[in-house]
Structures are given as C-alpha cells and as structure tokens.
Design a protein around this motif. Structure first.
Motif, mmCIF file in Angstrom:
data_model
loop_
_atom_site.group_PDB
_atom_site.id
_atom_site.type_symbol
_atom_site.label_atom_id
_atom_site.label_comp_id
_atom_site.label_asym_id
_atom_site.label_seq_id
_atom_site.Cartn_x
_atom_site.Cartn_y
_atom_site.Cartn_z
ATOM 1 N N GLU A 166 0.817 -1.214 0.000
ATOM 2 C CA GLU A 166 0.000 0.000 0.000
ATOM 3 C C GLU A 166 0.850 1.264 0.000
ATOM 4 O OE1 GLU A 166 -3.818 1.896 2.383
ATOM 5 O OE2 GLU A 166 -3.014 -0.066 2.932
ATOM 6 N N ALA A 167 1.993 1.233 0.675
ATOM 7 C CA ALA A 167 2.829 2.422 0.761
ATOM 8 C C ALA A 167 3.597 2.694 -0.523
ATOM 9 C CB ALA A 167 3.821 2.283 1.924
ATOM 10 N N ALA A 168 3.585 1.752 -1.467
ATOM 11 C CA ALA A 168 4.316 1.931 -2.728
ATOM 12 C C ALA A 168 3.455 1.514 -3.908
ATOM 13 C CB ALA A 168 5.607 1.119 -2.699
ATOM 14 N N GLN A 169 2.155 1.724 -3.771
ATOM 15 C CA GLN A 169 1.244 1.255 -4.805
ATOM 16 C C GLN A 169 1.518 1.913 -6.151
ATOM 17 O OE1 GLN A 169 -3.215 2.007 -4.733
ATOM 18 N NE2 GLN A 169 -3.143 -0.107 -3.976
ATOM 19 N N GLY A 170 1.861 3.197 -6.138
ATOM 20 C CA GLY A 170 2.112 3.911 -7.381
ATOM 21 C C GLY A 170 3.253 3.317 -8.175
ATOM 22 N N ARG A 171 4.397 3.100 -7.508
ATOM 23 C CA ARG A 171 5.557 2.574 -8.246
ATOM 24 C C ARG A 171 5.371 1.110 -8.623
ATOM 25 N NH1 ARG A 171 9.496 3.389 -3.142
ATOM 26 N NH2 ARG A 171 7.835 4.891 -2.745
ATOM 27 N N TYR A 172 4.675 0.327 -7.777
ATOM 28 C CA TYR A 172 4.437 -1.080 -8.118
ATOM 29 C C TYR A 172 3.498 -1.193 -9.322
ATOM 30 C CZ TYR A 172 6.888 -3.795 -4.551
ATOM 31 O OH TYR A 172 7.869 -4.422 -3.812
ATOM 32 N N LEU A 173 2.422 -0.419 -9.335
ATOM 33 C CA LEU A 173 1.509 -0.466 -10.465
ATOM 34 C C LEU A 173 2.185 0.048 -11.733
ATOM 35 C CD1 LEU A 173 -1.809 0.772 -8.801
ATOM 36 C CD2 LEU A 173 -1.179 -1.573 -9.411
ATOM 37 N N ALA A 174 3.060 1.042 -11.577
ATOM 38 C CA ALA A 174 3.807 1.542 -12.737
ATOM 39 C C ALA A 174 4.741 0.462 -13.274
ATOM 40 C CB ALA A 174 4.605 2.781 -12.341
ATOM 41 N N PHE A 175 5.411 -0.260 -12.370
ATOM 42 C CA PHE A 175 6.303 -1.343 -12.798
ATOM 43 C C PHE A 175 5.510 -2.438 -13.499
ATOM 44 C CE2 PHE A 175 8.675 -5.277 -12.223
ATOM 45 C CZ PHE A 175 9.959 -4.896 -12.596
ATOM 46 N N PHE A 176 4.341 -2.763 -12.955
ATOM 47 C CA PHE A 176 3.494 -3.785 -13.575
ATOM 48 C C PHE A 176 3.081 -3.357 -14.980
ATOM 49 C CE2 PHE A 176 -0.409 -6.231 -14.234
ATOM 50 C CZ PHE A 176 -0.046 -7.475 -13.755
ATOM 51 N N ASN A 177 2.840 -2.068 -15.146
ATOM 52 C CA ASN A 177 2.430 -1.560 -16.447
ATOM 53 C C ASN A 177 3.559 -1.611 -17.475
ATOM 54 O OD1 ASN A 177 0.092 -0.085 -17.813
ATOM 55 N ND2 ASN A 177 1.790 1.307 -18.253
ATOM 56 N N VAL A 178 4.810 -1.705 -16.994
ATOM 57 C CA VAL A 178 5.940 -1.829 -17.919
ATOM 58 C C VAL A 178 5.794 -3.095 -18.762
ATOM 59 C CG1 VAL A 178 8.436 -2.232 -18.056
ATOM 60 C CG2 VAL A 178 7.544 -0.448 -16.563
ATOM 61 N N GLY A 179 5.247 -4.158 -18.166
ATOM 62 C CA GLY A 179 5.027 -5.391 -18.914
ATOM 63 C C GLY A 179 4.077 -5.169 -20.072
ATOM 64 N N PHE A 180 3.000 -4.428 -19.824
ATOM 65 C CA PHE A 180 2.058 -4.108 -20.897
ATOM 66 C C PHE A 180 2.714 -3.230 -21.960
ATOM 67 C CE2 PHE A 180 -0.818 -0.785 -22.504
ATOM 68 C CZ PHE A 180 -1.630 -1.567 -23.306
ATOM 69 N N SER A 181 3.471 -2.213 -21.519
ATOM 70 C CA SER A 181 4.108 -1.300 -22.472
ATOM 71 C C SER A 181 5.125 -2.031 -23.338
ATOM 72 C CB SER A 181 4.785 -0.149 -21.719
ATOM 73 O OG SER A 181 3.837 0.626 -21.021
ATOM 74 N N ALA A 182 5.881 -2.935 -22.710
ATOM 75 C CA ALA A 182 6.865 -3.704 -23.480
ATOM 76 C C ALA A 182 6.173 -4.568 -24.534
ATOM 77 C CB ALA A 182 7.705 -4.565 -22.546
ATOM 78 N N ALA A 183 5.053 -5.184 -24.144
ATOM 79 C CA ALA A 183 4.299 -5.998 -25.106
ATOM 80 C C ALA A 183 3.734 -5.128 -26.216
ATOM 81 C CB ALA A 183 3.169 -6.739 -24.387
ATOM 82 N N GLU A 184 3.317 -3.915 -25.871
ATOM 83 C CA GLU A 184 2.756 -3.003 -26.861
ATOM 84 C C GLU A 184 3.813 -2.554 -27.860
ATOM 85 O OE1 GLU A 184 -0.408 0.621 -26.546
ATOM 86 O OE2 GLU A 184 1.425 0.837 -25.376
ATOM 87 N N ILE A 185 5.061 -2.353 -27.379
ATOM 88 C CA ILE A 185 6.143 -1.878 -28.250
ATOM 89 C C ILE A 185 6.736 -3.025 -29.072
ATOM 90 C CG2 ILE A 185 8.451 -0.869 -28.282
ATOM 91 C CD1 ILE A 185 7.637 0.711 -25.759
ATOM 92 N N ALA A 186 7.086 -4.114 -28.379
ATOM 93 C CA ALA A 186 7.797 -5.208 -29.052
ATOM 94 C C ALA A 186 6.875 -6.278 -29.616
ATOM 95 C CB ALA A 186 8.781 -5.850 -28.072
ATOM 96 N N GLY A 187 5.674 -6.413 -29.045
ATOM 97 C CA GLY A 187 4.775 -7.488 -29.438
ATOM 98 C C GLY A 187 4.480 -7.555 -30.927
ATOM 99 N N PRO A 188 4.019 -6.448 -31.536
ATOM 100 C CA PRO A 188 3.705 -6.524 -32.975
ATOM 101 C C PRO A 188 4.896 -6.929 -33.825
ATOM 102 C CG PRO A 188 2.778 -4.539 -31.988
ATOM 103 C CD PRO A 188 3.660 -5.153 -30.950
ATOM 104 N N VAL A 189 6.086 -6.405 -33.494
ATOM 105 C CA VAL A 189 7.282 -6.731 -34.279
ATOM 106 C C VAL A 189 7.605 -8.212 -34.182
ATOM 107 C CG1 VAL A 189 9.748 -6.288 -34.556
ATOM 108 C CG2 VAL A 189 8.197 -4.403 -33.991
#
Length: 431
Positions: free
Chosen positions: A352-375
């Motif tokens: 709870e005390a680091a929810q922002g950075r943890y959720l941001a880190f989790f979103n990196v997985g989605f962003s990586a898939a969005e960038i590299a996935g189509p290629v």
C-alpha cells in the motif's frame, strides 16, 4: 410502479456505484475520445504537413516509446510521494500543452523532443489512474471501476475515430489541426473532473504505530514474485498486439477471407468489450480468483491462436470466415478475463505504501508488449506462416504458469489493496 422501480434499479446497478468511480469512468470516456481523434489523423498529419517521412515517424515514435517506458516507474514514485490525484492534474495539463505543441513541429528533431516529452506522461497515464482507483475505491467496486474504464475507453476510441473520419474527408491541414486541438481540450476537461475528486495524500504503511518509523518498502524489481507476475502478464498482453496490429495484416495477407472481414472482427471485439468487461469483473475479487482467471484466459488465448492458424490453412473463404470469427471470439473473451485478473493481481501484490511505483512497474510489462509485441509476432508469422500461431499459443499457458508462481505464496499481510470490508483512504478536505 414496481416495474418502474425494477427498471431504475437495473439502470442504477449498471452504473459505477460511487461518485468517485463515476467521475473516473467519465474521464476514461472523454480522454479516449480525444486520443481516438488524434490517433486517427496524426500519422497523416506528420507525414503530409510536418516534414516527416514514414521512416522518421516510426523511428521517432520508437525513441519516444523507450523514453516513456524508462520513466514509468519514476512517475509512479511521484504518485506515492505526492498522491496520484495531484500528479494526474499535472499530467493532464502537460498533455494538453504537449498536443498543442505538436502543431508547431517541423522536422524530425522537433518531433522526437516533443513526442518524448509527451510519452513520459502518456505511458504514466494508465498506472496513475489505476493508483487513483486503488486509493479512492475499495472492495469489489475497485475492480468493477477498472472494468468501466476499459469499456468506456473502447467506446471513446470508437467515437473519436468516427469524429476524425468526418474531419479527414476534407484532407485540409486545418481539419487535421482541429483533431489535435480537440485532443488537448479533452485533457482540460479531464483536469476539471479530476479536480472534483477528494485529495489523497502520500501513501503510508498501516502497520506502524505512533513514534515508529515505517518499514522500508522493497523496490518492485527486487520482489521476485511481482517481477514474475509482471513478466507473465506482459506476455499475456500480447492479445492487444494481435488484435490491433497483427489481425488486420493476417486477414488481408494470409487468409482467403474477404477484406471487409477486418471491420466485422474489430467491431465485434469492440461491442463485446464495451458490454462484457464490467460483467467479467464480478467474480474476480481476490488473488486466488484472479489466478484462476489468468489460467482460464491463457487457455482461451491458446485456442484462439489455433483457430488463427486454421484460418491460414483454409482453402475456402467460407471456412476462413468461420475460423477467424471463432478465433476473434476466443481472443476477446480471453482478453476480457485476463484484463480483469491483471487488475486484481497488480492491486493485491502491491504494498500500500508503494502502490504507485508497483503499479507503474506492472504496467511496464504491458508497455513492453505493446512496443515489441507486434514486431515479434509479425516477424514470426512472416517466417513460419500459420504454424507460427502454434508457437505463440504455447506462450500463453507458460505465462499463466509463471504468473501462478508469482501469486501462489504471497503473504496476506503484504497484499496491498484493502479487502472488501476495509475502510477507504481518508481524504483531506477540499476539492
């Protein structure tokens, strides 16, 4: 009178339950409408009127994407430090100014700088909104609100693309510029609505008593369970790349299906997502239920890939249409199930005390898939043809197994999100 009350009750039950969740859901609709208008015309504008070649546009967006990816977690740390609401207010103003600044771009260098500065905020938008939901909304309504956000975003993109189509028929520079202005204005509206939400201060651990220092939070990169869940969900998020980029090219270049089938498939996905995403969150209200949902979503995605492979092996247009629609339905329901489970997993595993950075880190997985996935997917299919779908298919259950390893032994005391009966985070007075 009874029927009228029943109708009103059903209507009320179909809407977000709290004032905060309704505001956040409306924000998703407005913001996605503006973004849809921008995306529909941005590529043509930059190549026709801003002096960019198609290669320069692709390179510039790739550079900006890397910058946005690298700054996602620092933006989450700012949300933990100053509260997600305050950071989102800054992000809205930054994005409004940034999209207007695009209108002054002339040449590759200016485009890269402007796009990179914007992508810092664009990539942070999703985890910041999720952190805001986590701080303001508790219990089952939290995941339900995320479902409304996703449904209304899909609806907003569709409306935005439609509005852009009207403007683009003129082909004039002014018409394109109004799409940028409309997008910038949408973020000013979002700013005004976010301002109405309660203020939430910096997140602090609940397990400390007066006079004690809060325990140091383990960075997400050092939490192996969270890293495993993030990596697994990044692979599972390939369903987005398949739908948005791969599917149209596959239908047009590798099947005997008529070209109009692309529109039918995308429209079907949009309608099901808008109508079904909230319903899909009803039974995903714990880490255990989210883990099971992830497993089932991986099975659906596996069979979707098998159906896509069958569409490429078909010798008749009729069979290609049947297999493509089957693949689309499996992909869509797997997508809905995975989206709902990923929200619960990311909330539950984030301190709870680091929810922002943890959720941001989790979103990196989605962003990586969005960038590299189509290629990656397009390269694989270009080399192997329909058989490449079978390779992709295996990746989904393997990823679900990795996600299970990351979620199965998480101590209850470390689960971030407050449970169904927990009290919401106190809000300070003021707008």
């Amino acid at each position: 009178m009874t029927e009228q009350k029943s109708w009103r009750a059903r209507l009320t039950g179909a809407l977000p339950a709290t004032r905060e969740s309704r505001i956040i859901a409306v924000n998703a609709l407005i913001g996605s409408m503006g973004t849809g208008m921008f995306l529909a015309g941005s590529a043509l504008y930059f190549t026709r009127f801003a002096g960019l070649s198609e290669i320069q546009l692709g390179m510039g967006l790739a550079i900006a994407g890397v910058v946005g990816l690298a700054t996602t977690v620092p933006m989450g740390m700012l949300a933990d430090r100053f509260g997600p609401r305050n950071v989102i207010l800054v992000v809205c103003l930054w994005r409004a100014v940034g999209y207007l600044a695009y209108l002054r771009v002339e040449g590759f260098a200016e485009f890269v700088v402007t796009a990179s500065l914007l992508y810092i905020m664009d990539r942070a938008g999703q985890p910041l909104n999720q952190a805001l939901v986590g701080r303001l909304i508790t219990g089952s309504e939290r995941n339900r609100t995320m479902g409304f956000i996703r449904s209304l975003r899909n609806l907003g993109f569709t409306v935005g693309f439609s509005l852009a189509g009207i403007a683009l028929t003129t082909g004039s520079k002014a018409a394109f510029q109004w799409l940028f202005i409309g997008n910038a204005f949408s973020f000013l509206v979002v700013f005004a609505l976010v301002w109405l939400l309660p203020k939430v201060g910096p997140a602090v651990p609940k397990d400390t008593t007066e006079g004690e220092h809060p325990k140091a939070v383990v960075p997400p990169i050092r939490d192996w369970r969270f890293v495993a869940a993030t990596a697994a969900n990044g692979v599972l998020f390939l369903h987005d790349a398949i739908l948005i980029t791969v599917l149209p090219l596959w239908v047009a270049e590798h099947t005997r299906s008529p070209i109009w089938m692309i529109t039918v498939l995308i429209t079907t996905n949009t309608v099901i997502t808008v109508l079904g995403q909230v319903r899909m969150t009803r039974h995903i209200d714990s880490l255990a239920s989210a883990t099971r949902a992830t497993t089932w979503s991986s099975v659906l995605l596996l069979f979707a890939c098998v159906a896509f492979a069958a569409s490429g092996w078909s010798d008749t247009s009729g069979w290609a249409v049947v297999t493509l629609m089957t693949a689309l339905l499996l992909l869509t329901f797997g997508e809905l199930l995975h989206s709902a489970s990923s929200w619960e997993i990311s909330f539950a595993l984030s301190p709870e005390a680091a929810q922002g950075r943890y959720l941001a880190f989790f979103n990196v997985g989605f962003s990586a898939a969005e960038i590299a996935g189509p290629v990656v997917v397009l390269w694989l299919l270009s080399r192997t043809g329909p058989g490449g779908w079978l390779i992709i298919a295996v990746c989904f259950p393997l990823s679900a197994a990795l996600s299970w390893l990351g979620t199965r032994q998480k101590p209850v005391s470390q689960a971030a999100g407050p449970g169904p009966g927990a009290e919401p985070v106190p809000a300070t007075s003021g707008p």
